[in-house]
Write a protein that holds these residues in place. Structure first.
Motif, PDB file in Angstrom:
ATOM      1  N   CYS A 454      47.796  38.589  34.823  1.00  0.00           N
ATOM      2  CA  CYS A 454      46.548  38.286  35.496  1.00  0.00           C
ATOM      3  C   CYS A 454      45.896  37.107  34.504  1.00  0.00           C
ATOM      4  CB  CYS A 454      45.545  39.193  35.520  1.00  0.00           C
ATOM      5  SG  CYS A 454      44.044  38.792  36.202  1.00  0.00           S
ATOM      6  N   ARG A 456      42.944  36.606  34.354  1.00  0.00           N
ATOM      7  CA  ARG A 456      41.533  36.644  33.647  1.00  0.00           C
ATOM      8  C   ARG A 456      41.495  38.059  32.961  1.00  0.00           C
ATOM      9  NH1 ARG A 456      37.959  37.758  38.127  1.00  0.00           N
ATOM     10  NH2 ARG A 456      36.194  36.521  36.986  1.00  0.00           N
ATOM     11  N   CYS A 457      42.851  38.671  32.949  1.00  0.00           N
ATOM     12  CA  CYS A 457      42.735  39.859  32.205  1.00  0.00           C
ATOM     13  C   CYS A 457      44.040  40.238  31.449  1.00  0.00           C
ATOM     14  CB  CYS A 457      43.007  41.349  33.389  1.00  0.00           C
ATOM     15  SG  CYS A 457      41.329  41.292  34.298  1.00  0.00           S
ATOM     16  N   CYS A 472      45.697  42.395  40.640  1.00  0.00           N
ATOM     17  CA  CYS A 472      45.379  42.985  39.356  1.00  0.00           C
ATOM     18  C   CYS A 472      44.512  44.204  39.642  1.00  0.00           C
ATOM     19  CB  CYS A 472      44.703  41.755  38.637  1.00  0.00           C
ATOM     20  SG  CYS A 472      43.978  42.611  37.117  1.00  0.00           S
ATOM     21  N   CYS A 475      40.703  43.585  37.678  1.00  0.00           N
ATOM     22  CA  CYS A 475      39.526  42.450  38.041  1.00  0.00           C
ATOM     23  C   CYS A 475      39.750  42.463  39.757  1.00  0.00           C
ATOM     24  CB  CYS A 475      39.421  41.424  37.415  1.00  0.00           C
ATOM     25  SG  CYS A 475      41.189  40.503  37.925  1.00  0.00           S
TER      26      CYS A 475
HETATM   27 ZN    ZN Z   1      42.486  40.789  36.176  1.00  0.00          ZN
END
Ligand code: ZN
Ligand code: ADP
Length: 744
Positions: A454, A456-457, A472, A475
């Motif tokens: 991911c 963002r993670c 994901c 998120c």
């Molecule tokens: Zn994520």
């Protein structure tokens, strides 16, 4: 109460109350008093708060003190015992009293609705019954539809129902009233009582109690005032039966009982079982209710008309005028702890409330939390045991399958496939547990081994075949499946590992002639879907049941004769000091679904680590001996229940913002501890959270540890308010979690 200043709790994060002058009765004659709601100006807007005290003085300068607008209630919403509970909770969890109050109030009341809320009802006036709809339909189709709806609604139609007639339904309805075809009346909001075939008559005859059940019931009913019981009963041992008997005794004495259950354990089957056995109104409180239903249930508890209140976590705040008994079912369950905002433990608050009300409390579980076991060891709780299943039902036999020597295909080894066939051929049902939804937990490049992550993670994306997307689970981000590896541009990406979706597909191929039901968050998103699926299992139509954690709790499937745990190794080496406790609990709970009826059950556990002490102790000796051994380890490491924790979490887009705050918080703690006033308190960290980046934000944490609750509370009393004043506190999102159950 005298005084002219109202001290009001408002739902803001600030840890203080807000002072207002009494309204001058210009707008309504109601007198102010503790526990009543009030509308107050707040900035440029207005807010609804609860009056907590009335005083003569305020630290706010007179010129700045604003005047409240209107008192809403002419009676307190909460009795003194609930007010005390709310105040104690706010203080213990160091949370804004206004937010604690908001958690306790049904939504309609939070929004300012009257406790005796009424609604408008439209009914056919006498002439209306013979009304010729066709005469209306050309020029006034909305009116015609309204009449149609009303003729179908036996008890009159409310606004929600009539709004189906079209946007202009209100005007149209008014016209029909003017014509004398309809009447409009106000009535107290009620909801249709849950369908009840029994007409209030009990239909179930209770089974003959076992000796252990009798002993437990006798001890609980003999309790004089506050006593805490830990009812440790293996799965299917008849704990619910014990609850029913104790509740009946309370009903005979005219007293109410409060039963708290985990979110997922509150099924229509459970409520039905109580309805069939108890001749009293039952108030059910859970998150699936709409505002009206919730208010009605809350009112039935509060006015004493419901003899039993069954609810999830927040039901602990329900006013009960004639309290007799509190029961927490599955007391080890993590859903009893709120994980955001006001992070309270409903179990711990329940014990406090029972103590305050001076009534007994029963904590029931097949796999008690170490906290409760330690309370038994320390003599604070009395233990009651149901070591056997009643009748011929036996505890299942558990077998380990060694994945080092048994190749598996799509997560299924040969011995497991054979066992499934055998049980299906013997007319049994099979339950397979895999706590991973989606098709495959990761997507790998076959050339370079790169996994798709991911953006963002700090987490891998999970392949969901049905949706054809990578998702994901942290998120919620969704992506199309990439055509090539982002690293080496090779075109071959392969889904690796097992998820419930893949397992379902494999089972469908292997056991095509049998109906298979999958239960996880993806298949049960629609309202009522989980009940529908569980019903297919209960009726015997579905023969194989597979799913995640959702399957492990409370359900009673009498024909399940075999349980398979597809992958025991997730969590075997977890970082949280509670991971082995959690793992053991879910193993025992899921295994407990096997062999609850007359047929004996078998449990198969697939693992790469058949010699792991956790597994061997659990398999050979059961939960009790496992817990005893694990608690010795816990004690020597000094973790709860042998110490007390407060976890400060901080997150920010820029890593340094989160860590600046945590470091300042740590420095403050260090200074306080260095004064020598806070013996027994220490800190750990700050450190990155186990998953440092989530939803594009960096996360860190600081742990405070104390030897006793008292030490922790004294420390927090000084340290926690000081955090609000740190400059860095405004640059990051942060919270303090008292008695955290998760260390991330
Ligand atoms: Zn994520
Ligand atoms: P638990 O709450 O511990 O899972 P339950 O009370 O749901 O257990 O009981 C499990 C099953 O055993 C239920 O079907 C219940 O009706 C049955 N049962 C409970 N007590 C007895 C008993 N004394 N004799 C026979 N059956 C019983």
């Amino acid at each position: 109460m005298t005084g002219s200043i109202l001290r009001v709790g408002l739902a803001t994060p600030l840890l203080r109350l807000f002072d207002y002058r009494c309204p001058d009765h210009g707008d309504g004659p109601l007198t102010p008093g503790r526990g009543r709601r009030v509308i107050v100006p707040f900035g440029k807007k207005t807010r609804i708060g609860l009056i907590v005290a009335i005083t003569d003085t305020s630290s706010v300068p007179a010129a700045k003190l604003r005047t409240a607008i209107r008192i809403i209630d002419d009676e307190p919403l909460f009795d003194e015992s609930i007010m005390a509970l709310l105040e104690w909770s706010a203080n213990y969890y160091r949370h804004a009293l206004g937010e604690v109050i908001a958690t306790a109030l049904p939504g309609l009341l939070r929004k300012g609705g009257a406790i005796d809320a009424t609604e408008l009802i439209w009914q056919a006036a006498e002439q209306g019954r013979n009304l010729d709809i066709t005469a209306l339909s050309k020029r006034a189709s909305v009116q015609a539809r309204i009449v149609e709806l009303i003729l179908k609604a036996a008890d009159g139609a409310d606004a929600t129902l009539l709004s189906a007639a079209g946007k202009t339904w209100r005007t149209a309805a008014t016209k029909l009233v003017d014509k004398g075809l309809l009447t409009m009346t106000e009535r107290r909001i009620t909801v249709a009582p849950a369908r009840d075939d029994t007409d209030g008559q009990r239909t179930d005859t209770p089974p003959t109690l076992t000796e252990d059940q009798r002993t437990a019931i006798d001890s609980i009913t003999a309790a004089n005032g506050y006593t805490a019981f830990l009812l440790e009963g293996v799965t299917g041992s008849g704990k619910t039966e014990v609850y029913l008997h104790c509740i009946e005794r309370e009903l005979e004495q005219g007293r109410q009982s409060l039963l708290l259950v985990p979110e997922i354990g509150l099924t229509p089957q459970l409520v039905d079982r109580f309805r069939r056995r108890l001749s009293t109104d039952i108030a059910v409180l859970h998150s699936g209710l709409n505002d009206t239903e919730r208010l009605v249930a809350w009112r039935k508890a509060r006015d004493g008309s419901a003899g039993v209140i069954i609810g999830t976590r927040s039901a602990i705040f329900t006013p009960i005028p004639k309290p007799g008994l509190i029961i927490i079912d599955e007391e080890h369950d993590t859903s009893l702890k709120q994980q955001d905002g006001f992070r309270y433990s409903a179990r711990d608050l329940a014990v406090w409330r029972a103590h305050q009300l001076d009534i007994p409390i029963v904590l029931g579980s097949a796999t008690p939390s170490f906290e409760s076991l330690e309370n038994v060891n320390a003599g604070r709780y009395s233990k009651l045991s149901l070591p056997n299943r009643p009748g011929n039902a036996r505890q299942p036999v558990v077998k380990l399958i060694d994945l080092r020597h048994q190749p598996s295909k799509d997560g299924l080894t040969e011995p497991l496939r054979e066992a499934i066939s055998r049980h299906l051929n013997d007319d049994g049902q099979v339950l397979l547990y895999l706590n991973r939804r989606g098709f495959a937990p990761s997507m790998m490049c076959t050339d370079c081994g790169q996994l798709v992550e991911c953006r963002r993670c700090d987490a891998r994306l999970v392949f969901h075949q049905h949706r054809g997307r990578l998702v994901c689970h942290h998120c919620g981000a969704e992506h199309a499946v990439p055509r090539e590896c982002a690293e080496c541009h090779a075109p071959d990406l392969l889904p690796v590992g097992q998820g419930t979706e893949r397992l379902e597909q494999a089972l469908t191929e292997l056991f095509a002639e049998h109906r298979i039901i999958r239960i996880d968050r993806d298949t049960t998103r629609r309202k009522g879907e989980i009940e529908r699926r569980l019903e297919l299992v209960r009726s015997g139509e579905a023969r194989i049941l597979l799913g995640t954690q959702m399957l492990t709790k409370g359900h009673d499937f009498p024909n399940v004769t075999m349980v398979g745990i597809i992958d025991a190794d997730q969590g075997l080496f977890g970082t949280d000091f509670r991971s082995s406790e959690r793992l053991a609990q879910s193993f025992i709970q899921v295994s407990g679904r096997a062999g609850r009826g007359e047929r004996p059950g078998e449990v198969y556990i697939q693992t790469l680590f058949p010699d792991h002490p956790l597994l061997t102790t659990l398999v050979a000796e059961g939960y009790g001996p496992f817990a005893t051994a694990a608690m010795v380890e816990r004690q020597s490491a000094g973790w709860p229940p042998f110490s007390y924790l407060a976890l400060t979490r901080a997150e920010a887009v820029r890593r340094q913002d989160a860590f600046m705050f945590l470091e300042e918080a740590r420095d403050l703690a260090a200074q306080l501890i260095a004064t020598g006033r806070f013996a027994g308190v220490r800190w750990l960290g700050p450190a990155s959270a186990p998953m440092e980046r989530r939803s594009g934000r960096y996360r860190g944490q600081l742990l405070i540890q104390a030897e006793t609750r008292g030490q922790m509370q004294r420390f927090l009393g000084t340290w926690r308010p000081a955090l609000d004043d740190l400059k860095s506190a405004r640059k990051t999102r942060w919270s303090v979690d008292i008695d955290p159950t998760e260390l991330f």
